[in-house]
Design an enzyme around this catalytic site. Structure first.
Site, mmCIF file in Angstrom:
data_model
loop_
_atom_site.group_PDB
_atom_site.id
_atom_site.type_symbol
_atom_site.label_atom_id
_atom_site.label_comp_id
_atom_site.label_asym_id
_atom_site.label_seq_id
_atom_site.Cartn_x
_atom_site.Cartn_y
_atom_site.Cartn_z
ATOM 1 C CE1 TYR A 37 46.820 15.017 28.078
ATOM 2 C CE2 TYR A 37 46.344 12.453 27.191
ATOM 3 C CZ TYR A 37 46.681 13.115 28.371
ATOM 4 O OH TYR A 37 46.594 12.741 29.537
ATOM 5 C CE LYS A 92 37.553 41.280 39.955
ATOM 6 N NZ LYS A 92 36.508 42.360 40.947
ATOM 7 C CD GLU A 134 37.174 40.533 43.393
ATOM 8 O OE1 GLU A 134 35.773 41.203 43.630
ATOM 9 O OE2 GLU A 134 38.095 40.860 43.169
ATOM 10 C CB ALA A 193 39.633 52.965 57.987
ATOM 11 N N GLY A 194 38.283 50.094 55.647
ATOM 12 C CA GLY A 194 38.739 49.578 55.073
ATOM 13 C C GLY A 194 39.285 48.937 53.952
ATOM 14 C CB ALA A 195 40.593 46.420 52.141
ATOM 15 C CG ASN A 287 27.233 49.414 45.985
ATOM 16 O OD1 ASN A 287 26.074 49.856 45.370
ATOM 17 N ND2 ASN A 287 28.285 49.034 45.296
#
Length: 752
Positions: A37, A92, A134, A193-195, A287
């Site tokens: 620092y 994640k 996400e 038919a989603g992402a 899922n």
């Protein structure tokens, strides 16, 4: 307790959550803090101000990914908001670190509009080397990713879209290879038919499928051109509208080659599976419960159904962790400006190729010891397979360089070594030896050649160019096992029962006839005991080195090579050495397997041979003769033994490495003690070669270091033999056998 309760306990245990920040530089002194620092930090600040690219040189930016979410589409939970999504984003980060050594800040934004998310994320570009979007709902996620990719100069990747696409794409490549169909001819049906579904359909087209052969269904049925013309679907769904009659999912599946489920549980019946084309491919990835159960799909028909789900309790789990850590690793390491289609395809192809390779024992054990071999039940690698990093990251990096989005170049071969070092010091150290072995491979006799592990190890040695293995055992049994394992190689086999090896019996008799062995007994030993056979083979020069011990107790495995090959001409004793690797330290421990109560001469000899071994790993030895006494603090027969050995070594003009003792173990390895209390020591730095006073201490010591200290152990490596012999531990894994083969080859190179 149930899973929910266990998970709550897991997350609330002190400290709460799953991640923390740790320092990567020393912070022990006032000078350390002045460098970290004020005032020292001003220097890198000025350097970056003058050249912004220096941020990659002086900060963690190049290994830092932002996981950004507003919690509007959390898998299985829906729109739970930014704060409630934080455990997912922390998770994640855990996966990024665990699988690819990438650091993460999780960023949960309490923003709903695409414009706000774009503006905030873009403003964070100076902080990060890449952005992982996400759990952001569709269709906003498309606009957010597309805009950020255009406007930011670092990789932006929406894993919910592309992760499933890449992993299932790898599975599709292998599934079509198995059922003999061509990608361009496949009739593919999507439920959902989603992402994720739209991105997956797009990616399948990139792999070679034809857009006109893809039928997409949403909750209202088949997405037809008529529905698109009447504004019944958004622009992203309309991309896959087909000029076909209206219908339901069941209508779409009739005659289809592939079903891709990214929708809801239980939507597909066995009758719908039976209506599909021959040998169908079913990816039911809803899922936590798939569109149709694994057993239901398999039982629906008599031909081959290749089935994948999103679950870990069935074969062929489509898990995004097979993708994003390694894709980002490759992208970050060449400082790519984006993750483009070429990089995604490279990742899928690398995963598909890896599924065709022999699976490490550790991976098999992690999944319940079930056979893992390329076929309908194994079309994609398992997430815990450490080789994914070495396959996918280089493939992605190469694709980035070839497609022109990389801002730095790297050599793929040396890059793999860098990646191995990220997973632990033992891999880095073994790579040194394996590279030496590959430069001049030698013949290595594998005494237990009909054991499955030995056969798999022989395949890997030959495949990687580490050694030329000779499998000792029943030739027919070895060939049959290799075929059953799907190993495409023609092994070199020495079958003692059937070959012309009478001379081996005569040689053994000549060597041991004054030790009570008869000629017929020698002949019998060579024909029936592969350890004696292998020992004579090496002694006669028909092989350069030998491995044994996989199915024998250590003493019984060691006895034949000691009797036949013996010790080196300048050695009276053999010794067993373990190399223990910690995060930033390597230690060699001797003797841990052979000499029960060595005297000072034996200790000195063991030290010399262990120092030679350390140098084969490019480690300059610093030897400590261990005791419970420090430099004469206790004076008796036991403490004088290591003290005298140290004096003997220092007096030897051929010993060109520092050695001291007797000393206690903590004195040997703790710098403050060594250079503070005992500044007169011959060791300027902590010891990396620990010589124990007897076998009991050595064996106990290395095992405590391994188990409580978290060290990786490589060995035992036998030193002092006239020709290279290593006795494997019973139950060792294939990688351990291959590693010791590499050490044996380097030993043999030295003996030339």
């Amino acid at each position: 307790m149930g899973l929910d309760e266990d998970s709550l306990d897991y997350h609330r245990e002190e400290p709460p959550g799953k991640i923390e920040i740790s320092t990567t530089k020393p912070t022990n002194t006032q000078r350390d803090l002045s460098l970290a620092y004020s005032p020292g930090v001003a220097a890198p600040c000025r350097a970056i101000d003058a050249n912004p690219d220096d941020a990659y040189k002086y900060t963690a930016k190049g290994n830092l990914v932002g996981v950004v979410s507003n919690g509007s589409a959390v898998l299985g939970l829906g729109d739970i908001g930014a704060q409630a999504s934080k455990p997912v984003m922390e998770g994640k980060g855990v996966l990024f670190k665990r699988f690819a050594d990438i650091d993460v800040f999780d960023i949960e934004l309490d923003q709903e509009s695409a414009e706000d998310l774009i503006r905030t994320t873009k403003a964070m570009e100076p902080t990060f080397g890449g952005i992982n979007l996400e759990d952001i709902k569709a269709p906003e996620c498309f606009e957010i990713e597309e805009t950020l990719r255009e406007e930011m100069d670092i990789p932006v990747f929406h894993d919910d879209q592309h992760g499933t696409a890449i992993i299932s794409g790898a599975a599709l490549l292998n599934a079509t290879e198995l059922n003999g169909k061509d990608l361009e001819d496949l009739e593919i049906v999507f439920s959902g038919a989603g992402a994720s579904a739209i991105a997956t359909a797009r990616f399948y087209v990139s792999l070679g499928a034809r857009r006109e052969n893809i039928t997409m269904c949403d909750s209202s049925g088949i997405i037809t051109q008529n529905r698109a013309d009447h504004g019944d679907v958004n622009e992203y769904k309309a991309e896959f509208a087909r000029d076909v009659p209206e219908g339901e999912l069941a209508d779409a599946m009739e005659g289809a080659d592939v079903f891709v489920g990214l929708s809801v549980a239980g939507i597909v019946s066995q009758e719908m599976v039976r209506s599909m084309a021959d040998d169908p491919i079913i990816f039911a990835m809803a899922n936590p419960d798939p569109e149709i159960g694994y057993e239901e799909a398999k039982d629906a028909r008599d031909d081959t159904v290749i089935m994948a789900t999103g679950r870990s309790d069935y074969p062929n789990m489509v898990n995004n962790v097979l993708g994003f850590p390694f894709i980002f690793r490759g992208a970050l390491d060449v400082r790519a400006t984006e993750i483009n289609e070429e990089m995604k395809i490279a990742a899928a192809q690398a995963l598909a190729d890896l599924a065709k390779q022999d699976v490490p024992d550790a991976v098999v054990k992690a999944y319940g010891d079930q056979p893992l071999q390329f076929g309908p039940e194994y079309i994609i690698p398992k997430p815990l397979d450490p080789r994914v990093l070495f396959q996918v990251a280089p493939a992605v990096a190469d694709a980035a360089m070839e497609s022109g989005v990389a801002r730095s170049e790297l050599d793929t071969e040396s890059y793999v070594e860098t990646l191995e070092a990220r997973l632990g010091k033992s891999r880095e150290m073994m790579r040194v030896v394996l590279n030496k072995a590959k430069s001049d491979p030698k013949r290595v006799a594998l005494a237990e050649g009909d054991d499955e592990k030995m056969i798999r190890a022989a395949y890997q040695m030959q495949e990687e160019g580490i050694a030329n293995p000779v499998l000792i055992g029943d030739g027919e049994a070895i060939e049959a096992t290799a075929a059953d394992l799907g190993l495409d190689f023609d092994p070199d086999i020495a079958d003692p029962a059937n070959g012309d090896y009478d001379e081996y019996g005569r040689r053994l008799y000549q060597l041991r006839r004054r030790k009570g062995i008869t000629e017929s007994e020698a002949e019998d030993l060579v024909r029936k005991d592969s350890n004696y056979f292998g020992s004579v083979m090496v002694e006669q020069g028909d092989a350069d080195a030998m491995l044994t011990g996989l199915t024998h107790h250590y003493p019984s495995a060691l006895r034949p090579p000691l009797q036949v090959i013996g010790t080196d001409e300048d050695a009276d004793y053999a010794a067993g050495v373990y190399m223990l690797t910690f995060k930033n330290r390597v230690v060699f421990c001797a003797d841990a397997t052979v000499n029960q109560d060595p005297d000072e001469d034996v200790l000195a000899e063991i030290t010399r041979h262990t120092a030679e071994l350390a140098r084969r790993f490019n480690v300059e030895p610093r030897a400590a003769m261990l005791s419970y006494s420090n430099f004469g603090s206790v004076d008796n027969e036991g403490t004088r033994k290591p003290r005298n050995a140290a004096e003997q070594l220092r007096a030897d003009p051929d010993v060109d490495f520092p050695v001291d003792g007797e000393m206690q173990a903590d004195t040997a390895v703790v710098e403050d003690i060594l250079n503070g209390t005992y500044e007169f020591s011959e060791l300027d730095d902590p010891a990396n070669l620990l010589v124990f006073p007897n076998l009991e201490a050595g064996n106990i010591g290395y095992k405590l270091l391994q188990r409580l200290g978290g060290a990786d152990a490589i060995g035992p490596m036998l030193v002092g033999m006239d020709k290279p012999v290593h006795v494997i531990q019973r139950g060792d894994e294939v990688k351990d056998i291959v590693n010791l083969a590499g050490v044996a080859v380097v030993d043999a190179q030295k003996n030339e």
